[in-house]
Scaffold this motif. Structure first.
Motif, PDB file in Angstrom:
ATOM      1  N   LEU A 170      -1.366   0.865   0.886  1.00  0.00           N
ATOM      2  CA  LEU A 170      -2.779   0.678   1.215  1.00  0.00           C
ATOM      3  C   LEU A 170      -3.693   1.095   0.079  1.00  0.00           C
ATOM      4  O   LEU A 170      -4.708   0.438  -0.193  1.00  0.00           O
ATOM      5  N   ASP A 171      -3.342   2.193  -0.614  1.00  0.00           N
ATOM      6  CA  ASP A 171      -4.222   2.681  -1.664  1.00  0.00           C
ATOM      7  C   ASP A 171      -4.157   1.844  -2.941  1.00  0.00           C
ATOM      8  O   ASP A 171      -4.893   2.109  -3.891  1.00  0.00           O
ATOM      9  N   LEU A 214      -3.409  -7.654  -9.665  1.00  0.00           N
ATOM     10  CA  LEU A 214      -4.180  -7.183 -10.807  1.00  0.00           C
ATOM     11  C   LEU A 214      -3.265  -6.412 -11.747  1.00  0.00           C
ATOM     12  O   LEU A 214      -2.097  -6.169 -11.437  1.00  0.00           O
ATOM     13  N   ALA A 215      -3.811  -5.998 -12.881  1.00  0.00           N
ATOM     14  CA  ALA A 215      -3.000  -5.236 -13.836  1.00  0.00           C
ATOM     15  C   ALA A 215      -2.600  -3.885 -13.265  1.00  0.00           C
ATOM     16  O   ALA A 215      -1.517  -3.373 -13.556  1.00  0.00           O
ATOM     17  N   ASP A 216      -3.473  -3.301 -12.442  1.00  0.00           N
ATOM     18  CA  ASP A 216      -3.196  -1.964 -11.924  1.00  0.00           C
ATOM     19  C   ASP A 216      -3.308  -1.895 -10.401  1.00  0.00           C
ATOM     20  O   ASP A 216      -3.664  -0.860  -9.850  1.00  0.00           O
ATOM     21  N   GLY A 217      -3.051  -2.986  -9.734  1.00  0.00           N
ATOM     22  CA  GLY A 217      -3.122  -2.970  -8.275  1.00  0.00           C
ATOM     23  C   GLY A 217      -3.273  -4.374  -7.714  1.00  0.00           C
ATOM     24  O   GLY A 217      -2.779  -5.346  -8.299  1.00  0.00           O
TER      25      GLY A 217
END
Length: 354
Positions: free
Chosen positions: A78-79, A119-122
């Motif tokens: 979720l985060d 995304l690149a980080d999520g």
């Protein structure tokens, strides 16, 4: 006397010479055998590697195809999911239907995964804001690990902003309670984010292409309304269609009334949605101040004549003569009517000359 043995005499093993060269019975040394076995093993290994590469390539292509079609799903923490890319067509505050959704998830799980973009980080949320909210609340309330991750369909990255908004809009159009105010605000937000959209009307046409023409027309009117008085409204999403259209009509007729409306709303700064609707209805119910005009009086002559058919009512005014009698004049020949009217005017002219 003994015979001398020749130096070059060679004795052959007749049993070995009896086997023709190149046959299966040909003897091979240990080195030749090892080389042959290694070559065969290398050929088999190369064939296996080629088959594995072909299978991996096929799986990779299939993965790309399924991903483009949005058919790849995964359990995502979720985060790791963000919700800031798209403006949501949601009223502020908590959705009262979330509790029903949470009860359903507890009972049977999540039937329809949310949709995200990598995304690149999520990940960025594309569809499923209510489902994501329900999972977050369930995890916060229970701490149960089964709610720490949510089933998510993975969208291919780089999809056009218009398509992302259209996916969200089309999903939410089937949801109950989406007001024209919410849809209008979403169209305005989309136009603000996409420089290629030249007008609000165009934004409505693009986002709500699946809707009927009448619905799109109402959304455009609400865009105009919110554009003119949106700063004074706290709950535009609560506006019923009829009330919104009547407000717009009043403002179009008398633009100066926007200041009066602003003053009415400002009288209750801590108002609820119900209070705001009450104030708006009161504003419409109050008679608008209209400039008084002096009515021009015109001279008029009225009299009655007794006829065999009854009483003939005659009215004469500037540019008009009217005769009323309980008689069907449509059955008369046109020539007779013309002659009678002509005689009427001739008689008036003769009286003027006399």
């Amino acid at each position: 006397m003994t015979k001398k043995r020749r130096v070059f005499d060679i004795e052959f093993d007749e049993s070995a010479a009896a086997v023709p060269a190149g046959t299966a019975e040909t003897r091979r040394g240990p080195m030749a055998t090892a080389i042959t076995e290694n070559a065969e093993a290398l050929t088999a290994r190369q064939a296996a590697e080629t088959a594995i590469r072909a299978e991996n390539d096929a799986l990779a292509h299939e993965h790309v195809r399924l991903k483009k079609a949005g058919l790849i799903t995964d359990l995502i923490p979720l985060d790791a999911i963000r919700t800031g890319k798209l403006t949501r067509d949601r009223a502020p505050g908590r959705d009262p239907e979330i509790d029903e959704l949470k009860t359903s998830i507890r009972s049977i799980g999540l039937s329809n995964p949310i949709r995200v973009e990598k995304l690149a980080d999520g990940y960025e949320l594309i569809q499923g804001y209510r489902r994501l909210t329900a999972f977050r609340e369930l995890f916060e309330e229970t701490g149960d690990a089964q709610f720490a991750k949510i089933p998510s369909g993975l969208n291919a990255g780089g999809e056009e902003l218009q398509k992302l908004y259209r996916r969200m809009v089309d999903e939410n159009l089937v949801r109950r309670g989406v007001s024209f105010g919410e849809m209008a605000r979403l169209a305005m937000a989309y136009r603000a984010e996409d420089p290629n959209v030249e007008s609000y009307d165009r934004a409505v046409e693009l986002l709500f292409a699946s809707s009927g023409r009448q619905r799109r027309s109402y959304i455009k009117l609400f865009v105009r309304l919110i554009g003119q008085i949106g700063d004074h409204l706290k709950y535009p999403e609560a506006l019923p269609r009829a009330l919104g259209l009547n407000l717009l009509k009043r403002i179009d007729e008398q633009p100066a009334q926007i200041r009066q409306l602003a003053a009415v709303l400002a009288s209750e700064p801590d108002r609820s949605a119900e209070d705001e609707l009450r104030l708006l209805n009161g504003f419409l119910s109050a008679k608008a101040a209209r400039p008084k005009t002096v009515a021009q009086k015109s001279a008029k002559t009225t009299f009655r004549l007794s006829r065999p058919e009854g009483i003939a009512k005659c009215t004469a005014a500037d540019g008009r003569v009217e005769l009323r009698l309980e008689r069907d004049f449509s059955g008369l020949e046109r020539q007779r009517l013309e002659a009678a009217v002509q005689a009427f005017f001739d008689s008036l002219d003769a009286a003027d000359r006399g």
